[in-house]
Design a protein around this motif. Structure first.
Motif, PDB file in Angstrom:
ATOM      1  N   ASN A  20       0.812  -1.217   0.000  1.00 40.94           N
ATOM      2  CA  ASN A  20       0.000   0.000   0.000  1.00 40.94           C
ATOM      3  C   ASN A  20       0.847   1.269   0.000  1.00 40.94           C
ATOM      4  O   ASN A  20       0.320   2.369  -0.230  1.00 40.94           O
ATOM      5  CB  ASN A  20      -0.938   0.022   1.211  1.00 40.94           C
ATOM      6  N   SER A 170       3.420   0.860   6.536  1.00 41.28           N
ATOM      7  CA  SER A 170       2.176   0.563   5.821  1.00 41.28           C
ATOM      8  C   SER A 170       1.488   1.894   5.534  1.00 41.28           C
ATOM      9  O   SER A 170       2.138   2.931   5.483  1.00 41.28           O
ATOM     10  CB  SER A 170       1.284  -0.362   6.665  1.00 41.28           C
ATOM     11  N   ASN A 171       0.164   1.867   5.335  1.00 40.96           N
ATOM     12  CA  ASN A 171      -0.556   3.117   5.062  1.00 40.96           C
ATOM     13  C   ASN A 171      -1.369   3.596   6.263  1.00 40.96           C
ATOM     14  O   ASN A 171      -2.307   4.356   6.123  1.00 40.96           O
ATOM     15  CB  ASN A 171      -1.464   2.949   3.838  1.00 40.96           C
ATOM     16  N   SER A 207      -5.416  -5.904   4.142  1.00 40.04           N
ATOM     17  CA  SER A 207      -5.345  -4.932   3.065  1.00 40.04           C
ATOM     18  C   SER A 207      -5.784  -5.585   1.765  1.00 40.04           C
ATOM     19  O   SER A 207      -5.761  -6.803   1.615  1.00 40.04           O
ATOM     20  CB  SER A 207      -3.917  -4.405   2.926  1.00 40.04           C
TER      21      SER A 207
END
Length: 259
Positions: A20, A170-171, A207
């Motif tokens: 991501n 990550s996001n 995700s």
């Protein structure tokens, strides 16, 4: 530009970069994000740190390249996507770091390689000594998801190189908990023990293109801290996140400290 000195191994950081972070919503490799990553890694190296990267996203990148595939075998389709995306992702990583005069070295591994871990360990350590940045990816073309996700691969790599830090990008901004005062979610800055209370805070969603959700990450964190590796969850899309975390000691992300 990287200072041409032989690296010491007492300040090694393993950085896992999630799909991501490096893959856009249109299934393209995010060259801007990779350039930002290369810039920050260059700064860390020039400050005396050694860096090992674990980068996911091959299958997601492959989706942006593939034409319509037969639906007869989903497992094989993912392996095909991994093959397409891996060459694309690796080329973009190489190009991003080349502009900073950093040489990257790709290692495609499966869990079977850990049975020969002394060879893999020696390879990683010698690469670091020779001013290379190892970039590890699961060899999903040969064995799809053999580690059960890139977070688990990153943990194994951190163990092999006796890393000082494991950074999982990550996001999301870190581990969240619901504020007692509002319905807003607030990230926790420091966690001293990954107990059941902390595990229960995890979101169980996975995700879209990745494998593990937050609970899976926390299991990896627990394993890393047990090994004596300080671990950080942070947002890989936040500006200068690595230098803010490691050099400026800024209070961003969630830090899991070794007791």
């Amino acid at each position: 530009m990287v200072k041409e000195t032989v690296k010491k191994l007492n300040k090694t950081i393993v950085i896992k970069v999630g799909s991501n972070v490096v893959i856009t919503g249109r299934q393209k490799v995010d060259s801007f994000r990779l350039s930002e990553l290369a810039t920050q890694v260059t700064i860390l190296i020039n400050e005396g740190y050694s860096v090992v990267l674990v980068v996911s996203g091959a299958v997601a990148a492959g989706k942006g390249l593939a034409r319509e595939l037969s639906q007869s075998n989903e497992h094989i389709n993912k392996q095909i996507l991994a093959g397409l995306g891996q060459s694309y992702l690796t080329t973009e990583i190489f190009n991003a770091f080349r502009t900073k005069d950093i040489r990257t070295m790709q290692l495609l591994i499966t869990k079977d390689e850990l049975n020969k871990e002394n060879n893999l360990k020696d390879l990683l350590l010698e690469s670091i000594k020779n001013n290379l940045v190892p970039v590890l990816n699961e060899n999903d073309v040969v064995s799809l998801n053999s580690f059960g996700g890139y977070d688990h691969l990153a943990l194994e790599v951190a163990r092999l190189v006796n890393a000082s830090f494991l950074v999982l990008l990550s996001n999301v901004d870190g581990l969240y908990r619901e504020s007692l005062e509002t319905t807003e979610f607030a990230p926790i800055f420091e966690v001293k023990s990954v107990d059941e209370r902390i595990l229960n805070l995890a979101f169980n969603n996975k995700s879209k293109d990745g494998i593990g959700g937050m609970r899976d990450k926390l299991q990896v964190v627990k394993g890393a801290v047990t090994l004596g590796i300080n671990t950080i969850l942070a947002n890989g899309k936040a500006k200068d996140i690595l230098t803010r975390l490691i050099l400026q000691k800024e209070q961003v992300g969630t830090h899991f400290c070794v007791s």
